[in-house]
Motif scaffolding. Sequence first.
Motif, mmCIF file in Angstrom:
data_model
loop_
_atom_site.group_PDB
_atom_site.id
_atom_site.type_symbol
_atom_site.label_atom_id
_atom_site.label_comp_id
_atom_site.label_asym_id
_atom_site.label_seq_id
_atom_site.Cartn_x
_atom_site.Cartn_y
_atom_site.Cartn_z
ATOM 1 N N THR A 62 0.837 -1.188 0.000
ATOM 2 C CA THR A 62 0.000 0.000 0.000
ATOM 3 C C THR A 62 0.883 1.253 0.000
ATOM 4 N N LYS A 63 0.287 2.367 -0.396
ATOM 5 C CA LYS A 63 1.034 3.623 -0.396
ATOM 6 C C LYS A 63 1.501 3.971 1.022
ATOM 7 N N VAL A 64 0.630 3.755 2.015
ATOM 8 C CA VAL A 64 0.971 4.110 3.402
ATOM 9 C C VAL A 64 2.129 3.269 3.914
ATOM 10 N N THR A 65 2.040 1.952 3.774
ATOM 11 C CA THR A 65 3.099 1.092 4.302
ATOM 12 C C THR A 65 4.363 1.185 3.457
ATOM 13 N N GLY A 66 4.204 1.417 2.166
ATOM 14 C CA GLY A 66 5.376 1.551 1.310
ATOM 15 C C GLY A 66 6.205 2.767 1.654
ATOM 16 N N GLU A 67 5.534 3.901 1.839
ATOM 17 C CA GLU A 67 6.253 5.121 2.193
ATOM 18 C C GLU A 67 7.006 4.952 3.510
ATOM 19 N N ALA A 68 6.435 4.191 4.431
ATOM 20 C CA ALA A 68 7.041 4.046 5.756
ATOM 21 C C ALA A 68 8.148 2.993 5.791
ATOM 22 N N HIS A 69 7.979 1.885 5.065
ATOM 23 C CA HIS A 69 8.805 0.722 5.361
ATOM 24 C C HIS A 69 9.448 0.015 4.169
ATOM 25 N N TRP A 70 9.010 0.242 2.949
ATOM 26 C CA TRP A 70 9.432 -0.551 1.789
ATOM 27 C C TRP A 70 10.948 -0.612 1.629
ATOM 28 N N HIS A 71 11.589 0.528 1.530
ATOM 29 C CA HIS A 71 13.032 0.541 1.305
ATOM 30 C C HIS A 71 13.793 -0.070 2.487
ATOM 31 N N THR A 72 13.382 0.277 3.685
ATOM 32 C CA THR A 72 14.079 -0.220 4.874
ATOM 33 C C THR A 72 14.004 -1.736 4.973
ATOM 34 N N LEU A 73 12.830 -2.289 4.769
ATOM 35 C CA LEU A 73 12.661 -3.737 4.880
ATOM 36 C C LEU A 73 13.454 -4.489 3.818
ATOM 37 N N LEU A 74 13.404 -4.022 2.588
ATOM 38 C CA LEU A 74 14.120 -4.717 1.523
ATOM 39 C C LEU A 74 15.628 -4.659 1.739
ATOM 40 N N ARG A 75 16.123 -3.497 2.122
ATOM 41 C CA ARG A 75 17.566 -3.389 2.377
ATOM 42 C C ARG A 75 17.962 -4.244 3.579
ATOM 43 N N ALA A 76 17.106 -4.289 4.598
ATOM 44 C CA ALA A 76 17.416 -5.110 5.769
ATOM 45 C C ALA A 76 17.498 -6.582 5.403
ATOM 46 N N ARG A 77 16.558 -7.079 4.601
ATOM 47 C CA ARG A 77 16.610 -8.489 4.211
ATOM 48 C C ARG A 77 17.882 -8.790 3.418
ATOM 49 N N ALA A 78 18.308 -7.872 2.570
ATOM 50 C CA ALA A 78 19.550 -8.068 1.827
ATOM 51 C C ALA A 78 20.755 -8.087 2.764
ATOM 52 N N HIS A 114 -5.505 1.843 -8.550
ATOM 53 C CA HIS A 114 -6.066 0.709 -9.274
ATOM 54 C C HIS A 114 -7.579 0.861 -9.445
ATOM 55 N N GLU A 115 -8.114 0.093 -10.376
ATOM 56 C CA GLU A 115 -9.549 0.158 -10.671
ATOM 57 C C GLU A 115 -10.411 -0.149 -9.453
ATOM 58 N N ASP A 116 -9.917 -0.996 -8.552
ATOM 59 C CA ASP A 116 -10.715 -1.360 -7.383
ATOM 60 C C ASP A 116 -10.598 -0.346 -6.246
ATOM 61 N N GLY A 117 -9.857 0.748 -6.481
ATOM 62 C CA GLY A 117 -9.777 1.827 -5.506
ATOM 63 C C GLY A 117 -8.531 1.835 -4.649
ATOM 64 N N ARG A 118 -7.760 0.759 -4.684
ATOM 65 C CA ARG A 118 -6.533 0.717 -3.892
ATOM 66 C C ARG A 118 -5.439 1.557 -4.551
ATOM 67 N N GLU A 119 -4.497 2.032 -3.716
ATOM 68 C CA GLU A 119 -3.324 2.738 -4.221
ATOM 69 C C GLU A 119 -2.078 2.039 -3.704
ATOM 70 N N THR A 120 -1.173 1.717 -4.628
ATOM 71 C CA THR A 120 0.050 1.002 -4.255
ATOM 72 C C THR A 120 1.270 1.890 -4.462
ATOM 73 N N PHE A 121 2.339 1.538 -3.733
ATOM 74 C CA PHE A 121 3.491 2.421 -3.574
ATOM 75 C C PHE A 121 4.464 2.396 -4.743
ATOM 76 N N GLY A 122 4.618 1.265 -5.408
ATOM 77 C CA GLY A 122 5.605 1.189 -6.492
ATOM 78 C C GLY A 122 7.025 1.096 -5.973
ATOM 79 N N HIS A 123 7.934 1.843 -6.628
ATOM 80 C CA HIS A 123 9.355 1.817 -6.291
ATOM 81 C C HIS A 123 9.937 0.406 -6.398
ATOM 82 N N SER A 124 9.617 -0.275 -7.498
ATOM 83 C CA SER A 124 10.280 -1.549 -7.771
ATOM 84 C C SER A 124 11.774 -1.340 -7.647
ATOM 85 N N LEU A 125 12.462 -2.301 -7.027
ATOM 86 C CA LEU A 125 13.898 -2.089 -6.867
ATOM 87 C C LEU A 125 14.659 -3.396 -6.758
#
Length: 277
Positions: free
Chosen positions: A184-200, A216-227
Amino acid sequence: MGRFTAACVQMTTGIDPQTNLETATRLIERAARAGAQFIATPEMTGCMNINAGDRRATIYEQSEDPLLKAFQNLATDLKVTLLIGSLAFKADNDERMANRSCLISSEGSLIATYDKIHMFDVEVGDGQTYRESSTYRPGERAVLAETPHATLGLSICYDLRFPHLYRQLAQNGAQILTCPAAFTKVTGEAHWHTLLRARAIETGSYVIAPAQSGVHEDGRETFGHSLVTDPWGQIVAESTVYGEDVILAEIDTAEVAAVRGRIPSLSKEQPFTISKK
């Protein structure tokens, strides 16, 4: 195994599976033309529909799924190893579905499948309550997969918050950890980069994380930043596009052994007990 080019396909998946197949095919072909030999798509590549009743009407048994067959043919045509981040399939003896990654060889055969273990049952503060376990059956096994490029440890999205999964995958031979996601946009902004770097960093592994991005068509918003992160935890490729994108990264599996040699934490665990005072 050694050096190769990996790509993350970033999508804004909608409700209609055929339209999503066409979009994914276009982006996968773009990645292949750019030289990618391993291409990964995000979680829920085939359909993003928060309405579970509607979603169930569009799913098949894995052996009969037209999208999976199309992706197998595409991998053959392009001569690439293809990770479809996840598709929804009917689950055996369960009203719920399986949220399943599918790893396809350049000959079109299924190398491995992985069902998401950890269900996204949360309230993140974006106005929606998520109860993934009401729609999807959790998987029960971790999966390692051998490819011509590297040994992969498979995961999906919310799995990212459970570090023991990744540690055990790495301890059993994974050089690359894949984490297709629809954060989600909310969790991605807060944690996405940190979690992925930590697992690495924790595992001395590459992490490849293709993501959903946008409204998205169903109303959800996702964060992106594929990395893509390297085994030292450095981001070597990242999408800064809101919506569809393709990113590429050069992978050298020798770096995995080098980093694990410098910081051998995977092999240095010590037993301990917990004392509560």
